[in-house]
Design an enzyme around this catalytic site. Structure first.
Site, PDB file in Angstrom:
ATOM      1  N   ASN A 119      29.207 -37.260   8.885  1.00  0.00           N
ATOM      2  CA  ASN A 119      29.413 -38.230   9.959  1.00  0.00           C
ATOM      3  C   ASN A 119      30.726 -38.970   9.697  1.00  0.00           C
ATOM      4  OD1 ASN A 119      28.648 -40.049  12.152  1.00  0.00           O
ATOM      5  ND2 ASN A 119      28.238 -41.581  10.580  1.00  0.00           N
ATOM      6  N   HIS A 121      32.449 -42.564  10.271  1.00  0.00           N
ATOM      7  CA  HIS A 121      32.106 -43.956  10.625  1.00  0.00           C
ATOM      8  C   HIS A 121      33.382 -44.791  10.584  1.00  0.00           C
ATOM      9  CE1 HIS A 121      29.634 -47.449  11.211  1.00  0.00           C
ATOM     10  NE2 HIS A 121      30.368 -48.050  10.291  1.00  0.00           N
TER      11      HIS A 121
END
Ligand code: GAR
Length: 219
Positions: A119, A121
């Site tokens: 991911n 972020h």
């Protein structure tokens, strides 16, 4: 070594990119594969939860298989979760890349793709992360706190929110007069669009080892 190591088998790393919005990180990945910053990798598919996401247009323009799986189209969250898992599995991915995917990932999917899902972020974890910190909200919170340095993080996804092993981080300076929008743009340009392609390339070349809640980058 991760079983995402495509370099040993001589095969490309098959990635599925999951998106919700504009898809500028998806674009950075597409460009990276094209210009050789990302090697041994192919984008097998793009999945969006939002049918109007411009990210889907980017996929279409680049002839990348894509589909929308929206919670709005299903009676319950459980059914949506099942459909999402089916859609992901249909591309037979080695690695799932969450590139601005703003939907809670089903726990079954996290377990199935342990250490095979990353991911991006938009902060330096563990600052400004966890529940409620996504998109522009992260930059609003950073400006409100008055920090002088912000940045972005690529990490593996575990069952917590933004708690998995960190792969790469890059710092970006806050400038006088920044608004959440100007700060978001600078963090994207100077950090996100660099470290996300870089992390995929490292994984595709067998250079990321997970050790507990940390990673080691091999030379
Ligand atoms: C990016 O800034 C990404 O870091 C963020 O959403 C934006 C998506 O932009 N992700 C999160 O906040 C996840 N918690 P994009 O669609 O243009 O790539």
């Amino acid at each position: 070594m991760l079983n995402t190591d495509a370099s040993e088998s001589g095969k490309n790393l098959r990635i599925v990119v999951m998106v919700s919005g504009g898809g500028t990180n998806l674009q950075a990945i597409i460009d990276g594969v094209r210009n050789g910053r990302i090697t041994n990798t192919e984008i097998a598919g793009v999945i969006s939860n939002n049918k109007n996401a411009y990210a889907l247009t980017r996929a279409e323009k680049n002839h990348i298989p894509n589909q929308c799986v929206s919670p709005k189209d299903y009676e319950s969250r459980d059914i949506f979760n099942e459909k999402l898992l089916e859609a992901v599995a249909s591309y037979e991915p080695d690695l799932i890349v969450l590139a601005g995917f703003l939907v809670v990932i089903p726990p079954a999917m996290i377990r199935k793709y342990e250490n095979r899902m990353i991911n991006i972020h938009p902060s330096l974890i563990p600052s400004f992360c966890g529940r409620g910190y996504y998109g522009l909200k992260v930059h609003e919170a950073a400006l409100e706190r008055g920090v002088k340095v912000v940045g972005a993080t690529v990490h593996f996804v575990d069952e917590g929110t933004d708690t998995g092993p960190i792969i790469l981080q890059k710092a970006v300076e806050v400038e006088p007069g920044d608004t959440p929008e100007t700060l978001q743009k600078r963090v994207m340009e100077q950090a996100e669009w660099k470290i996300l392609p870089q992390a995929i390339d490292l994984i595709a070349n067998g250079r990321v080892r997970v050790e507990g809640n940390q990673t080691k980058i091999l030379s």
